[in-house]
Enzyme design. Structure first.
Site, PDB file in Angstrom:
ATOM      1  N   GLU A 150      -3.383   7.433  -4.932  1.00 29.27           N
ATOM      2  CA  GLU A 150      -3.612   6.967  -6.310  1.00 29.27           C
ATOM      3  C   GLU A 150      -4.874   7.590  -6.901  1.00 29.27           C
ATOM      4  O   GLU A 150      -5.856   7.761  -6.182  1.00 29.27           O
ATOM      5  CB  GLU A 150      -3.716   5.438  -6.313  1.00 29.27           C
ATOM      6  N   ARG A 208       0.846  -1.192   0.000  1.00 29.32           N
ATOM      7  CA  ARG A 208       0.000   0.000   0.000  1.00 29.32           C
ATOM      8  C   ARG A 208       0.879   1.238   0.000  1.00 29.32           C
ATOM      9  O   ARG A 208       1.894   1.304   0.710  1.00 29.32           O
ATOM     10  CB  ARG A 208      -0.940   0.006   1.213  1.00 29.32           C
ATOM     11  N   HIS A 238      -0.170   0.142 -10.062  1.00 30.38           N
ATOM     12  CA  HIS A 238      -0.904  -0.794  -9.197  1.00 30.38           C
ATOM     13  C   HIS A 238      -1.334  -2.039  -9.975  1.00 30.38           C
ATOM     14  O   HIS A 238      -2.523  -2.353 -10.082  1.00 30.38           O
ATOM     15  CB  HIS A 238      -2.121  -0.101  -8.573  1.00 30.38           C
TER      16      HIS A 238
END
Length: 321
Positions: free
Chosen positions: A269, A240, A287
């Protein structure tokens, strides 16, 4: 009695959507437009269950919004559930599930890819090639760092951390050290468990992060921890984004305190700090840790397993709360 109504917040692999259509009255998201907070709040009032992703923020305000809430279960497409306020969900009587195990291999593969990209300067050298600046082979050109005999420090020795360690040890001859908050092992490879995070950072040539975001883990790798890392080491994050102080990381990379980094996740993000975008010694990915056809389909199928089990009154495969 009509089937339960399920609202899906993002576009999913076709086999998953087909199965949802067969089992439920389902509202899909064919154009993959992310839900706003208002739309999430409205969905909770109209769906018996929701299938969301880690980009959907269910905070206390949304979960406790005024008006009749119809939703009884939120099936999260992902292992981490830091996008959901679990205390608020439990207080509201909501069931939350996730999708563990099925994305372990894909994410561990990507962690190794980022380790290789960082230590072999792949992003930097490819950029030079694409700009037409590569002139010829040079014996001392683009020298990176070999992995054999180097120490990989795993922060968070869960499923993905262990899978990454196994690949690094058996595939690349790396030594393994790790730091976790709870006892781990036994493993089928030698691994040195360290109770001190800073000690792990100090002895590791490469540090790879594999723990949940949010809560006390947010900002875990701060300027102080980065300063504790071995000079010339590498940092990889496939967990994360909020685990790392991105400004401090950019400074450490820019000053040469760290040799490089590989990041698949970011704190806000899809925003990526300009300070990281302009650095040649960091590989940045959008990601994609679990982004294989097989894995994303398996994640969706597990989310549907949880929904079907819930409405059938059966034990849920991966209940969180």
């Amino acid at each position: 009695m009509s089937p339960p109504r399920i609202i899906v917040t993002r576009k999913l692999p076709k086999p998953v959507e087909d199965r949802l259509r067969d089992s439920f009255i389902v509202a899909l998201n064919p154009d993959d437009t992310p839900f706003t907070s208002d739309r999430l709040t409205l969905a909770l009032k109209h769906a018996d269950g929701m299938l969301c992703t880690v980009t959907d923020l269910f905070d206390e305000e949304i979960l406790s919004a005024e008006g009749r809430r119809r939703t009884r279960i939120i099936a999260n497409f992902g292992v981490g559930v830091n996008n959901i306020d679990l205390d608020a969900a439990e207080a509201q009587g909501l069931t939350i599930t996730n999708t563990p195990d099925v994305l372990t291999d894909a994410t561990a593969d990507l962690a190794m890819a980022l380790i290789l990209a960082a230590t072999r300067r792949m992003t930097e050298s490819e950029a030079i090639l694409r700009r037409g600046e590569w002139k010829q082979f040079a014996p001392t050109g683009f020298l990176g760092t070999g992995l054999q005999g180097k120490t990989l420090g795993i922060v968070g020795m869960g499923r993905i951390g262990e899978a990454t360690a196994r690949r690094a040890h058996f595939g690349f001859g790396m030594k393994i050290a790790y730091h976790s908050r709870s006892p781990k092992g036994p493993f089928d490879f030698p691994a040195d468990g360290l109770t001190s995070l800073k000690r792990l950072l100090a002895v590791s040539d490469v540090v790879s992060l594999h723990l949940p975001g949010g809560g006390s883990n947010s900002g875990l790798i701060s300027a102080e921890e980065l300063a504790a890392m071995k000079p010339g080491a590498y940092l990889v994050n496939t967990a994360r984004g909020d685990l790392v102080n991105e400004a401090a990381l950019a400074h450490a990379l820019r000053e040469g305190r760290l040799a490089g980094a590989g990041l698949d996740v970011f704190a806000e993000e899809p925003h990526v700090p300009e300070a990281l975008l302009t650095l040649p010694n960091v590989t940045l990915l959008p990601h994609i840790g679990s982004a294989t056809v097989e894995t994303r389909t398996a994640m969706g199928m597990l989310a549907v397993d949880n929904l079907e089990a819930f409405f059938d009154g059966r034990e849920l495969p991966s209940k969180v709360v």
